[in-house]
Design an enzyme around this catalytic site. Sequence first.
Site, PDB file in Angstrom:
ATOM      1  N   CYS A  24       0.609  -0.806  -0.322  1.00 55.22           N
ATOM      2  CA  CYS A  24       0.466   0.277  -0.146  1.00 55.22           C
ATOM      3  C   CYS A  24       0.775   1.320  -0.229  1.00 55.22           C
ATOM      4  O   CYS A  24       0.385   2.171  -0.223  1.00 55.22           O
ATOM      5  CB  CYS A  24      -0.802  -0.068   1.341  1.00 55.22           C
ATOM      6  SG  CYS A  24      -2.115  -2.063   1.322  1.00 55.22           S
TER       7      CYS A  24
ATOM      8  N   MET B 149      -8.982   2.178  -7.044  1.00 50.89           N
ATOM      9  CA  MET B 149      -8.462   1.654  -6.906  1.00 50.89           C
ATOM     10  C   MET B 149      -8.495  -0.108  -6.943  1.00 50.89           C
ATOM     11  O   MET B 149      -9.541  -0.263  -7.057  1.00 50.89           O
ATOM     12  CB  MET B 149      -9.179   1.671  -5.197  1.00 50.89           C
ATOM     13  CG  MET B 149      -9.566   0.450  -4.045  1.00 50.89           C
ATOM     14  SD  MET B 149      -7.505   1.039  -3.276  1.00 50.89           S
ATOM     15  CE  MET B 149      -7.366  -1.100  -1.635  1.00 50.89           C
TER      16      MET B 149
ATOM     17  N   HIS C  79       6.661  11.243 -10.806  1.00 51.83           N
ATOM     18  CA  HIS C  79       5.968  10.568 -10.712  1.00 51.83           C
ATOM     19  C   HIS C  79       7.675  10.115 -12.040  1.00 51.83           C
ATOM     20  O   HIS C  79       8.864  10.393 -11.488  1.00 51.83           O
ATOM     21  CB  HIS C  79       5.000   9.692 -11.120  1.00 51.83           C
ATOM     22  CG  HIS C  79       5.420   8.117 -10.722  1.00 51.83           C
ATOM     23  ND1 HIS C  79       5.004   7.186  -9.402  1.00 51.83           N
ATOM     24  CD2 HIS C  79       5.549   7.026 -12.134  1.00 51.83           C
ATOM     25  CE1 HIS C  79       5.021   5.896  -9.778  1.00 51.83           C
ATOM     26  NE2 HIS C  79       5.787   5.695 -11.121  1.00 51.83           N
TER      27      HIS C  79
ATOM     28  N   HIS D  76       1.719   8.241 -17.575  1.00 57.80           N
ATOM     29  CA  HIS D  76       2.244   7.103 -16.798  1.00 57.80           C
ATOM     30  C   HIS D  76       3.567   6.912 -18.429  1.00 57.80           C
ATOM     31  O   HIS D  76       3.570   5.953 -18.718  1.00 57.80           O
ATOM     32  CB  HIS D  76       1.779   6.224 -15.865  1.00 57.80           C
ATOM     33  CG  HIS D  76       2.768   5.051 -15.418  1.00 57.80           C
ATOM     34  ND1 HIS D  76       3.587   4.582 -16.119  1.00 57.80           N
ATOM     35  CD2 HIS D  76       3.178   4.928 -13.867  1.00 57.80           C
ATOM     36  CE1 HIS D  76       4.189   3.671 -15.630  1.00 57.80           C
ATOM     37  NE2 HIS D  76       4.028   4.043 -14.012  1.00 57.80           N
TER      38      HIS D  76
HETATM   39 FE1  DHE Z   1       8.143   1.704 -11.322  1.00 57.83          FE
HETATM   40  C1  DHE Z   1       9.615   3.213 -13.062  1.00 57.83           C
HETATM   41  C2  DHE Z   1       7.789   4.211  -8.779  1.00 57.83           C
HETATM   42  C3  DHE Z   1       4.969   0.229  -8.949  1.00 57.83           C
HETATM   43  C4  DHE Z   1       8.010  -1.447 -13.473  1.00 57.83           C
HETATM   44  N1  DHE Z   1       7.985   3.382 -11.185  1.00 57.83           N
HETATM   45  C5  DHE Z   1       9.262   3.893 -12.095  1.00 57.83           C
HETATM   46  C6  DHE Z   1       9.821   5.634 -11.853  1.00 57.83           C
HETATM   47  C7  DHE Z   1       9.624   5.558 -10.221  1.00 57.83           C
HETATM   48  C8  DHE Z   1       8.729   4.604 -10.162  1.00 57.83           C
HETATM   49  C9  DHE Z   1       9.548   6.960  -9.277  1.00 57.83           C
HETATM   50  C10 DHE Z   1      10.877   5.941 -12.284  1.00 57.83           C
HETATM   51  C11 DHE Z   1      11.920   5.819 -11.908  1.00 57.83           C
HETATM   52  C12 DHE Z   1      13.326   6.729 -13.099  1.00 57.83           C
HETATM   53  O1  DHE Z   1      13.153   6.717 -13.812  1.00 57.83           O
HETATM   54  O2  DHE Z   1      14.193   6.848 -11.494  1.00 57.83           O
HETATM   55  N2  DHE Z   1       6.595   1.730  -8.841  1.00 57.83           N
HETATM   56  C13 DHE Z   1       6.955   3.152  -8.960  1.00 57.83           C
HETATM   57  C14 DHE Z   1       6.215   3.504  -7.407  1.00 57.83           C
HETATM   58  O3  DHE Z   1       5.856   4.215  -6.992  1.00 57.83           O
HETATM   59  C15 DHE Z   1       4.967   1.728  -7.993  1.00 57.83           C
HETATM   60  C16 DHE Z   1       4.240   2.115  -8.778  1.00 57.83           C
HETATM   61  C17 DHE Z   1       4.579   1.085  -6.819  1.00 57.83           C
HETATM   62  C18 DHE Z   1       5.159   0.754  -6.140  1.00 57.83           C
HETATM   63  O4  DHE Z   1       4.944   0.278  -4.578  1.00 57.83           O
HETATM   64  O5  DHE Z   1       6.457  -0.070  -6.347  1.00 57.83           O
HETATM   65  C19 DHE Z   1       5.575   0.776  -8.701  1.00 57.83           C
HETATM   66  N3  DHE Z   1       6.108  -0.202 -11.660  1.00 57.83           N
HETATM   67  C20 DHE Z   1       5.154  -0.977 -10.487  1.00 57.83           C
HETATM   68  C21 DHE Z   1       5.056  -1.911 -10.691  1.00 57.83           C
HETATM   69  O6  DHE Z   1       4.444  -2.706  -9.938  1.00 57.83           O
HETATM   70  C22 DHE Z   1       6.258  -2.130 -12.147  1.00 57.83           C
HETATM   71  C23 DHE Z   1       5.166  -2.429 -13.613  1.00 57.83           C
HETATM   72  C24 DHE Z   1       6.827  -3.406 -12.237  1.00 57.83           C
HETATM   73  C25 DHE Z   1       7.826  -3.825 -11.391  1.00 57.83           C
HETATM   74  O7  DHE Z   1       8.888  -4.434 -11.821  1.00 57.83           O
HETATM   75  O8  DHE Z   1       7.420  -3.377 -10.350  1.00 57.83           O
HETATM   76  C26 DHE Z   1       7.282  -0.959 -12.058  1.00 57.83           C
HETATM   77  N4  DHE Z   1       8.850   1.592 -12.834  1.00 57.83           N
HETATM   78  C27 DHE Z   1       8.696  -0.178 -13.657  1.00 57.83           C
HETATM   79  C28 DHE Z   1       9.644  -0.585 -15.116  1.00 57.83           C
HETATM   80  C29 DHE Z   1       9.784   1.393 -14.923  1.00 57.83           C
HETATM   81  C30 DHE Z   1       9.750   1.994 -13.175  1.00 57.83           C
HETATM   82  C31 DHE Z   1      10.017  -1.231 -15.741  1.00 57.83           C
HETATM   83  C32 DHE Z   1      11.424   2.010 -15.565  1.00 57.83           C
HETATM   84  C33 DHE Z   1      10.880   2.713 -16.582  1.00 57.83           C
HETATM   85  C34 DHE Z   1      12.151   2.579 -18.237  1.00 57.83           C
HETATM   86  O9  DHE Z   1      12.078   2.250 -19.501  1.00 57.83           O
HETATM   87  O10 DHE Z   1      12.949   3.253 -17.508  1.00 57.83           O
END
Ligand code: DHE
Length: 562
Positions: A50, A104, A340, A382
Amino acid sequence: MKFPRLSSIAAVVMLSGLAVPAMAQDAKLEAPAMTAAEKEAAKKIYFERCAGCHGVLRKGATGKNLEPHWSKVGADGKKTEGGTLALGQSRLEKIIGYGTDGGMVNFDDILTKEELTLMAKYIQNPPDVPPEYSLKETMDSWKVMVPVSERPTKQMNKINLSNVFSVTLRDTGEVALIDGDTKEIRSIVKTGYAVHISRMSASGRYVYVIGRDGRLSLIDMWMEKPAVVAEVKIGFDARSVDTSKFKGFEDKYAIAGSYWPPQFVIMDGDTLKPRKVVGTRGMTVDGEYHPEPRVASIVSSFIKPEWVVNIKETGQILLVDYSDIENLKTTTIASAKFLHDGGWDASKRYFLVAANASNKIAAVDTKLGKLAALVDVAKIPHPGRGANFVHPQYGPVWATGHLGADVVTLISTPSDDPKFKKYKQHNWKVVQEIKHVPGNLFVKTHPKSKHFWADAPQNPDKDLAESVAVWDMADLSKPKAVLNVAKDSGLPETKAVKRAVHPEYSKDGKEVWISLWGGKTDQSAIVVYDDVTLKVKKVITDPKMITPTGKFNVYNTQHDIY
Ligand code: DHE
């Protein structure tokens, strides 16, 4: 619209309907009693499922405020109050279990009935405040497994390093290093919990991997078998990392951002030795103090010795000058709240970042150190890193998808190239919205490609979540091709959704790799498509390939090509 359950894509978790008319008696409502053991169990679930969206202190970001009682005065001077106490046990259990139309996600298929009851009780109690984390504690956690003096002085393997993919194996806390030429898994490396992203050093030698538990791992790709050579814990909850990429600073520093405590850490690039911790608590763009402004995306500039550090809750974009880290200079640019993810425009002068719960894209001009534009877009943008291409009618554009809307938005971006001068009038305007489906997380193209790809892993429809859409960029009015990645993989049909997520190009721009993110006990895969024919070239499966999500091609990540 209702999103499907997905363990921690808390970005879409929004407890709609929490704002209720002023109820003075809230203050008198009592939180349900919990034993110490119940609280401990609930705290763990809250952190894992969460906090990403609602914040550790539950003040809300993309997700709603989940404090027992809150009140605020709006711009119109009206006071609103609300809180979990006013909603009560049975309504909260329903919201957590079934989700809401406000976005949600439903948790009834991953939490037991008892856990749903537990979580509804927990969020009516005051939030637990986790401890702080100092430079000394960061330093105490620092380990160098292979000192620089014992590392190879040249590449000791025959892998084409620029076409390696660092693949997140989310649920095992590992990354797989996959050879992009042979499609063989070269190494599986243990990293942090629910590992999140990989970024490269400017030279492409080192891969930096950040886990959600704040563990940062440094992988040396020159070793015979690439392995972790240093590690440090930069906080308790983290998502971002990058390196110093400006000329003269290649491979010198790394920076990692922490969600809790809200701070970032600057380290030596080749050892991860912590050098400086910088707190991000402070005022929001609305002039209110925020106790938990989390560090979201971080990107390294190519035109100055600077990192762009995006602070989620305050909406402040920091340009952190690393040319003299003892006397750190930071430019603070006010944009919009809930920053984000984001990426560069084609010129790499402007960084475009989603202020997701504000439905805006903020563009910062890193040359002038100023906000260039705040662009209104559809619900919950996003972009991942977005995608840049030249639109047939509007010239250079940067694209973002949306979690909460059925479009991909194209924003015109400036260019110094005289041939694009005629498009200036469109700059920073939304020039087109291409019809897609909601639940899109990542869009991607490549300078050598004619195609534009978008996934939809968060769509409630199984078929759509398992598919990707592909457009011909020369004629966006042509119907998109929809590829069902799960079917194309040839893997057996499962009840659990195999989400098709995160298109990533090979170095030469000829292949697109898509992860099929299945259940922890189901066989997952990466499906490799030919970008020209859109036919499957290879399905990479292996019993060790558990829950692959993000994939980071070394060359494209090193040079920010998207
Ligand atoms: Fe991410 C990038 C935060 C959930 C896969 N994700 C990012 C970034 C942030 C972020 C701040 C940018 C980083 C940067 O560029 O420096 N992500 C979050 C969360 O807070 C969130 C919503 C919930 C959590 O609790 O983590 C979250 N993210 C996910 C997933 O569930 C995903 C789909 C699968 C996983 O592996 O966790 C996921 N996030 C990604 C990916 C990127 C990413 C693959 C980088 C994308 C890219 O091409 O550079």
